[in-house]
Scaffold this motif. Structure first.
Motif, PDB file in Angstrom:
ATOM      1  N   PRO A  26       0.887  -1.269  -0.068  1.00  0.00           N
ATOM      2  CA  PRO A  26       0.073  -0.057   0.006  1.00  0.00           C
ATOM      3  C   PRO A  26       0.915   1.210   0.098  1.00  0.00           C
ATOM      4  CG  PRO A  26      -0.514  -1.587   1.797  1.00  0.00           C
ATOM      5  CD  PRO A  26       0.472  -2.218   1.100  1.00  0.00           C
ATOM      6  N   ILE A  27       0.483   2.264  -0.940  1.00  0.00           N
ATOM      7  CA  ILE A  27       1.136   3.562  -0.877  1.00  0.00           C
ATOM      8  C   ILE A  27       0.611   4.522  -0.155  1.00  0.00           C
ATOM      9  CG2 ILE A  27       1.566   5.319  -2.525  1.00  0.00           C
ATOM     10  CD1 ILE A  27       1.761   3.569  -4.714  1.00  0.00           C
ATOM     11  N   ARG A  28       1.333   5.119   0.816  1.00  0.00           N
ATOM     12  CA  ARG A  28       0.838   6.050   1.534  1.00  0.00           C
ATOM     13  C   ARG A  28       1.114   7.619   1.416  1.00  0.00           C
ATOM     14  NH1 ARG A  28       1.687   1.698   5.463  1.00  0.00           N
ATOM     15  NH2 ARG A  28       3.858   1.565   4.868  1.00  0.00           N
ATOM     16  N   ILE A  29      -0.073   8.097   0.699  1.00  0.00           N
ATOM     17  CA  ILE A  29       0.119   9.276  -0.149  1.00  0.00           C
ATOM     18  C   ILE A  29       0.655  10.366   0.880  1.00  0.00           C
ATOM     19  CG2 ILE A  29      -1.390  11.176  -1.338  1.00  0.00           C
ATOM     20  CD1 ILE A  29      -0.449   8.946  -3.229  1.00  0.00           C
ATOM     21  N   CYS A  30       0.034  10.605   1.936  1.00  0.00           N
ATOM     22  CA  CYS A  30       0.179  11.914   2.887  1.00  0.00           C
ATOM     23  C   CYS A  30       1.924  11.735   2.935  1.00  0.00           C
ATOM     24  CB  CYS A  30      -0.347  11.649   3.881  1.00  0.00           C
ATOM     25  SG  CYS A  30      -2.203  11.983   3.981  1.00  0.00           S
ATOM     26  N   GLU A  31       2.399  10.571   3.578  1.00  0.00           N
ATOM     27  CA  GLU A  31       3.929  10.523   3.780  1.00  0.00           C
ATOM     28  C   GLU A  31       4.908  10.957   2.651  1.00  0.00           C
ATOM     29  OE1 GLU A  31       1.492   8.498   4.836  1.00  0.00           O
ATOM     30  OE2 GLU A  31       1.536   7.759   6.666  1.00  0.00           O
ATOM     31  N   LEU A  32       4.058  10.503   1.544  1.00  0.00           N
ATOM     32  CA  LEU A  32       5.066  10.578  -0.096  1.00  0.00           C
ATOM     33  C   LEU A  32       4.986  11.837  -0.235  1.00  0.00           C
ATOM     34  CD1 LEU A  32       5.947   8.441  -2.332  1.00  0.00           C
ATOM     35  CD2 LEU A  32       3.886   9.261  -3.445  1.00  0.00           C
ATOM     36  N   LEU A  33       3.791  12.630  -0.211  1.00  0.00           N
ATOM     37  CA  LEU A  33       3.733  14.161  -0.744  1.00  0.00           C
ATOM     38  C   LEU A  33       4.416  14.991   0.530  1.00  0.00           C
ATOM     39  CD1 LEU A  33       0.136  14.510  -1.839  1.00  0.00           C
ATOM     40  CD2 LEU A  33       2.375  14.220  -3.058  1.00  0.00           C
ATOM     41  N   ASN A  34       4.687  14.343   1.729  1.00  0.00           N
ATOM     42  CA  ASN A  34       5.296  15.182   2.738  1.00  0.00           C
ATOM     43  C   ASN A  34       6.693  15.237   2.516  1.00  0.00           C
ATOM     44  OD1 ASN A  34       4.953  16.783   5.179  1.00  0.00           O
ATOM     45  ND2 ASN A  34       5.139  14.843   6.454  1.00  0.00           N
ATOM     46  N   THR A  35       7.280  14.399   1.651  1.00  0.00           N
ATOM     47  CA  THR A  35       8.665  14.657   1.405  1.00  0.00           C
ATOM     48  C   THR A  35       9.072  15.925   0.528  1.00  0.00           C
ATOM     49  OG1 THR A  35       8.790  13.545  -0.472  1.00  0.00           O
ATOM     50  CG2 THR A  35       9.103  12.218   1.257  1.00  0.00           C
ATOM     51  N   LEU A  36       7.939  16.264  -0.079  1.00  0.00           N
ATOM     52  CA  LEU A  36       8.069  17.659  -1.037  1.00  0.00           C
ATOM     53  C   LEU A  36       7.932  18.665  -0.086  1.00  0.00           C
ATOM     54  CD1 LEU A  36       5.480  16.475  -3.696  1.00  0.00           C
ATOM     55  CD2 LEU A  36       7.911  16.355  -3.802  1.00  0.00           C
ATOM     56  N   GLU A  37       8.848  19.801  -0.663  1.00  0.00           N
ATOM     57  CA  GLU A  37       8.893  21.105   0.315  1.00  0.00           C
ATOM     58  C   GLU A  37       7.585  22.060   0.022  1.00  0.00           C
ATOM     59  OE1 GLU A  37      13.647  21.977  -0.734  1.00  0.00           O
ATOM     60  OE2 GLU A  37      12.182  23.827  -0.663  1.00  0.00           O
ATOM     61  N   SER A  38       6.707  21.975  -1.099  1.00  0.00           N
ATOM     62  CA  SER A  38       5.905  23.033  -1.366  1.00  0.00           C
ATOM     63  C   SER A  38       4.577  22.962  -0.686  1.00  0.00           C
ATOM     64  CB  SER A  38       5.552  23.025  -2.775  1.00  0.00           C
ATOM     65  OG  SER A  38       6.766  23.177  -3.593  1.00  0.00           O
ATOM     66  N   PRO A  39       4.081  21.598  -0.281  1.00  0.00           N
ATOM     67  CA  PRO A  39       2.790  21.799   0.060  1.00  0.00           C
ATOM     68  C   PRO A  39       2.375  22.464   1.393  1.00  0.00           C
ATOM     69  CG  PRO A  39       3.409  19.437  -0.743  1.00  0.00           C
ATOM     70  CD  PRO A  39       4.472  20.215  -0.810  1.00  0.00           C
ATOM     71  N   TRP A  40       1.335  22.971   1.646  1.00  0.00           N
ATOM     72  CA  TRP A  40       1.064  23.848   2.865  1.00  0.00           C
ATOM     73  C   TRP A  40       0.160  22.890   4.000  1.00  0.00           C
ATOM     74  CZ3 TRP A  40      -3.956  25.392   4.647  1.00  0.00           C
ATOM     75  CH2 TRP A  40      -3.993  26.365   5.895  1.00  0.00           C
ATOM     76  N   HIS A  41      -0.568  22.012   3.657  1.00  0.00           N
ATOM     77  CA  HIS A  41      -1.382  21.438   4.556  1.00  0.00           C
ATOM     78  C   HIS A  41      -1.635  19.835   3.822  1.00  0.00           C
ATOM     79  CE1 HIS A  41      -3.731  20.822   8.276  1.00  0.00           C
ATOM     80  NE2 HIS A  41      -4.741  20.127   7.592  1.00  0.00           N
ATOM     81  N   ILE A  42      -1.100  18.985   4.768  1.00  0.00           N
ATOM     82  CA  ILE A  42      -1.502  17.394   4.348  1.00  0.00           C
ATOM     83  C   ILE A  42      -2.008  16.810   5.691  1.00  0.00           C
ATOM     84  CG2 ILE A  42      -0.670  15.431   3.678  1.00  0.00           C
ATOM     85  CD1 ILE A  42       1.704  17.047   2.537  1.00  0.00           C
ATOM     86  N   GLU A  43      -3.197  16.262   5.479  1.00  0.00           N
ATOM     87  CA  GLU A  43      -3.691  15.543   6.783  1.00  0.00           C
ATOM     88  C   GLU A  43      -4.605  14.369   6.361  1.00  0.00           C
ATOM     89  OE1 GLU A  43      -6.317  18.437   9.143  1.00  0.00           O
ATOM     90  OE2 GLU A  43      -6.686  16.740  10.425  1.00  0.00           O
ATOM     91  N   ARG A  44      -4.333  13.080   7.173  1.00  0.00           N
ATOM     92  CA  ARG A  44      -5.237  12.202   7.063  1.00  0.00           C
ATOM     93  C   ARG A  44      -6.430  11.901   7.906  1.00  0.00           C
ATOM     94  NH1 ARG A  44      -1.496   8.169   6.642  1.00  0.00           N
ATOM     95  NH2 ARG A  44      -1.322   8.149   4.430  1.00  0.00           N
ATOM     96  N   VAL A  45      -7.410  11.875   7.676  1.00  0.00           N
ATOM     97  CA  VAL A  45      -8.793  11.460   8.514  1.00  0.00           C
ATOM     98  C   VAL A  45      -9.361  10.246   8.184  1.00  0.00           C
ATOM     99  CG1 VAL A  45      -8.883  14.031   9.079  1.00  0.00           C
ATOM    100  CG2 VAL A  45     -10.172  13.009   7.246  1.00  0.00           C
ATOM    101  N   ALA A  46     -10.246   9.772   9.030  1.00  0.00           N
ATOM    102  CA  ALA A  46     -11.254   8.552   8.556  1.00  0.00           C
ATOM    103  C   ALA A  46     -12.423   8.762   8.972  1.00  0.00           C
ATOM    104  CB  ALA A  46     -10.344   7.342   9.595  1.00  0.00           C
ATOM    105  N   LEU A  47     -13.340   8.303   8.248  1.00  0.00           N
ATOM    106  CA  LEU A  47     -14.770   8.097   8.418  1.00  0.00           C
ATOM    107  C   LEU A  47     -15.176   6.780   9.302  1.00  0.00           C
ATOM    108  CD1 LEU A  47     -16.104   8.983   4.943  1.00  0.00           C
ATOM    109  CD2 LEU A  47     -15.577  10.649   6.733  1.00  0.00           C
ATOM    110  N   ASP A  48     -14.494   6.940  10.450  1.00  0.00           N
ATOM    111  CA  ASP A  48     -14.558   5.711  11.328  1.00  0.00           C
ATOM    112  C   ASP A  48     -15.417   5.803  12.469  1.00  0.00           C
ATOM    113  OD1 ASP A  48     -11.683   5.752  13.675  1.00  0.00           O
ATOM    114  OD2 ASP A  48     -12.819   7.338  12.729  1.00  0.00           O
TER     115      ASP A  48
END
Lengths: 260, 77, 358
Positions: free
Chosen positions: A168-190
């Motif tokens: 499984p690919i963890r997108i939030c973690e992947l994009l977090n390696t980039l400098e530019s994003p401002w807000h990255i968050e993972r939530v769940a409808l649990d």
């Protein structure tokens, strides 16, 4: 008694009713599908921030291609995976409008991986809503980049085998390696608490876009009961017990800085 | 003297009987109906309205916005 | 900038786009059109417009899609392999009836090929390289001046017909330098675009979509598109004629091939052969009717192309049995030589000259 928007009695205080930005129309989504919830949370956000009239959504291929039936704002289709590119074109030409994309696993993390990474890397001032339900819903429950190890799907009938099918690919973690994003968050409808967190996360993201802060991505772990081959209640439990351990919840990037 | 009561209304024609609301209600207000709606689903019905504490777990959880929740203002004699 | 300048074809397209009011350009490097991308990188921001070097040609065409749904003018450019990547996007643009300009500076193929000029993307451009029943309007310039002028016209046509327009050129025209008179007028007037996505203020939301699951609805949509293409066919056919009045042998060629053919026609005339040239300017819609007319008057037709013979088939369709058709073509980036074209014209001119290509 069927009521869609019944008139409140004089002293009633509305605690919850359907948001105005949600079209009054029953959805085609399966019982217990998280798309219904995600749609309503976006609609609530547009209502609360009063941005419905200047919002443009991009709804690509997937169960959510029908977003224009349910969200009461301007919406464009996008070819599969191209959503962030289309959103980029819209936002660059109309920087004062609010632009969001609504994407599933295949669109965002498989065919659209390049567009996802590069829009994030350019720091496009858009909001990407990523509905992660671990499968390809619309086409019949095939394996997705986010399918769990050992999870059975239409194209991993014996369970996802990491030796030949990846993990499984963890997108939030992947994009977090980039400098530019401002807000990255993972939530769940649990559960209700998770849904409330998801609501807050979307508000943060859209508000940030209004303030020109930059790229935001909210990943929403979502139930797909039919293709998870579970009842809606079991699907919610699967998110809690199966998905969250693989996709940890939380804020990864806040105010433009990685959260340690 | 005013007391708070809550009114939960479920649009039976929108409900798909997913039971998520029932699963998160802390006060057994809701249950699945024996009847079915025009789309063939057993819809959720409000079985014990006076139990409701207005926590909005059900309305938050509902994927179909079939639930409307209100706080009513009533007078006690 | 002075009004008359020396510029290469690629730059001339870029300057034309800017003067036509192109608001956004998205591109990806590929030879032989890199000058155009670089030109836009430099000058679009200077004009307050949008430039992005996209992550791929696929991303670029979809950025164009996003830009044009807002009602702004947008363009992308590439060369053969990159244009292959854009085909899905072209189908989507055509299906949603969106105006856009796409430039193909053709190079040798198929596959990775080379960076020499070619005309082997004719089928892809005119018969659709994307899926479904749709057409691009396809323009074929043959000089730096036309690269410039046709680009400005392309934006006007795209808006007028709500259709993507392709400028089909080649690496030779892209890289050559010629004097150019720059366009001085205002950008072509933009029609109102009530369908565009600008935010649903004081109106119902607009949707841009091509998904129509109901078969009747999609067929209806297709009928609307076909009616539009018929209109374009009736209104837009463009071609240029050179010495066709009394021609007994007729060359048909476009773009770079037309310049070579023109030279050969002149040489033929010098030898007493009544040669002429018909140069299609719109490849779609194709000047079928005029070619059919001329075919009835000549001894033979010579199609000249930098390909295995693609426009040749449209000529054959138009001409039928009215005239023998010969073909002079080169492939893989090779360019036909005027001497070879002249020889072919001479051969056609002979009383017993068959030269018909089966």
């Amino acid at each position: 008694m069927s009521t869609s928007r019944s008139r409140p009695k004089k002293a009633d205080r509305i605690i919850y009713r359907r948001p105005l930005s949600l079209v009054d129309r029953p959805t085609h989504f399966c019982p217990g599908c998280g798309h219904g919830t995600a749609h309503k949370l976006i609609a609530e956000t547009l209502d609360i921030l009063k941005i419905r009239e200047k919002t443009i959504g991009v709804a690509p291929v997937g169960c959510a291609v029908m977003a224009y039936h349910y969200l009461n704002c301007d919406i464009s289709e996008a070819a599969h995976g191209r959503t962030p590119a289309v959103a980029t074109g819209i936002k660059r030409c109309q920087p004062d409008r609010i632009v969001f994309s609504y994407q599933g696993d295949g669109d965002l993390a498989a065919i659209g991986m390049a567009e996802t990474i590069h829009a994030a890397n350019r720091g496009e001032n858009i909001t990407v809503v990523f509905v992660n339900n671990s499968v390809y819903g619309m086409t019949g429950g095939q394996m997705a980049p986010t399918t769990l190890n050992g999870q059975k799907t239409a194209t991993s009938p014996c369970g996802r085998d990491s030796r030949s099918m990846g993990t499984p690919i963890r997108i939030c973690e992947l994009l977090n390696t980039l400098e530019s994003p401002w807000h990255i968050e993972r939530v769940a409808l649990d559960g209700p608490a998770g849904i409330r967190k998801a609501r807050k996360a979307l508000l943060t993201a859209f508000k940030g876009q209004m303030e020109g802060k930059g790229y935001s991505l909210i990943e929403i772990l979502s139930p797909c009961p039919v293709h998870m081959r579970l009842t809606p209640r079991e699907a919610v439990r699967f998110i809690k017990e199966g998905m969250i351990p693989a996709f940890p919840l939380g804020v990864f990037r806040k105010e433009g800085k990685p959260v340690t | 003297m005013k007391a708070k009561t809550y009114s939960v209304r479920i649009d039976r024609n929108r409900c798909k009987g997913c039971e998520l609301c029932i699963s998160v209600c802390p006060r057994q207000v809701l249950e699945l109906s024996e009847d079915i709606n025009p789309r063939g689903y057993h819809f959720t019905r409000v079985a014990n309205p006076s139990n409701c504490i207005g926590c909005s777990n059900c309305s938050d959880m509902c994927p179909d916005t079939a639930i409307e929740l209100r706080e009513e203002m009533t007078r006690h004699a | 900038m002075r009004n008359r300048v020396l510029m290469n074809g690629n730059d001339a397209i870029g300057e034309g786009a800017i003067r036509a009011g192109c608001h956004a350009y998205f591109g990806y490097p590929i030879t032989p059109q890199n000058e155009l991308t670089a030109y836009m990188a430099k000058y679009m921001p200077e004009h307050g417009r949008v430039f992005i070097q996209a992550e791929s040609e696929v991303a670029a065409i979809n950025m164009v899609f996003g830009a044009v749904v807002t009602g702004k003018r947008a363009m992308t450019s590439s060369s053969s392999p990159g244009i292959s990547l854009k085909q899905e996007g072209l189908s989507y643009l055509a299906a949603a009836e969106l105006p856009a300009v796409i430039v193909n500076v053709q190079r040798g193929g198929p596959g990775l090929g080379n960076i020499a000029p070619s005309q082997a993307d004719y089928f892809q451009a005119t018969k659709g390289g994307g899926h479904g029943d749709y057409h691009l309007i396809v323009l074929a310039p043959n000089s730096v001046q036309e690269m410039h002028d046709f680009t400005i016209n392309a934006f006007a046509l795209a808006d007028r017909y709500r259709n993507p327009v392709m400028i089909l050129t080649d690496g030779r025209l892209g890289q050559m330098m010629e004097p150019l008179v720059l366009y001085k007028g205002p950008p072509p007037k933009s029609p109102p675009k009530p369908w565009s996505l600008t935010g649903a203020r004081n109106r119902k939301p607009n949707h841009i979509r091509s998904l129509l699951l109901d078969v009747d609805a999609l067929e209806e949509r297709n009928l609307i598109l076909q009616a539009k293409y018929k209109t374009i066919l009736n209104e837009l056919v463009g071609f240029d004629e050179y010495l066709t009045q009394d021609a007994q042998v007729l060359a048909i060629a476009y773009g770079s091939s037309a310049r070579i053919a023109k030279g050969a026609v002149d040489q033929a005339r010098a030898k007493g052969i009544k040669a002429g040239l018909l140069r299609p300017i719109t490849l779609w819609p194709f000047p079928r009717a005029r070619i059919r007319q001329l075919a009835a008057k000549v001894k033979g037709i010579l199609v000249v192309e930098m390909s295995a013979g693609q426009m040749l088939e449209d000529v054959q369709l138009a001409v039928g049995e009215r005239s023998p058709i010969a073909f002079e073509g080169r492939m893989g980036g090779a360019v036909p030589e005027a001497s070879a074209v002249l020889t072919a014209l001479q051969h056609l001119n002979k009383p017993t000259g068959k030269g018909a290509r089966s």
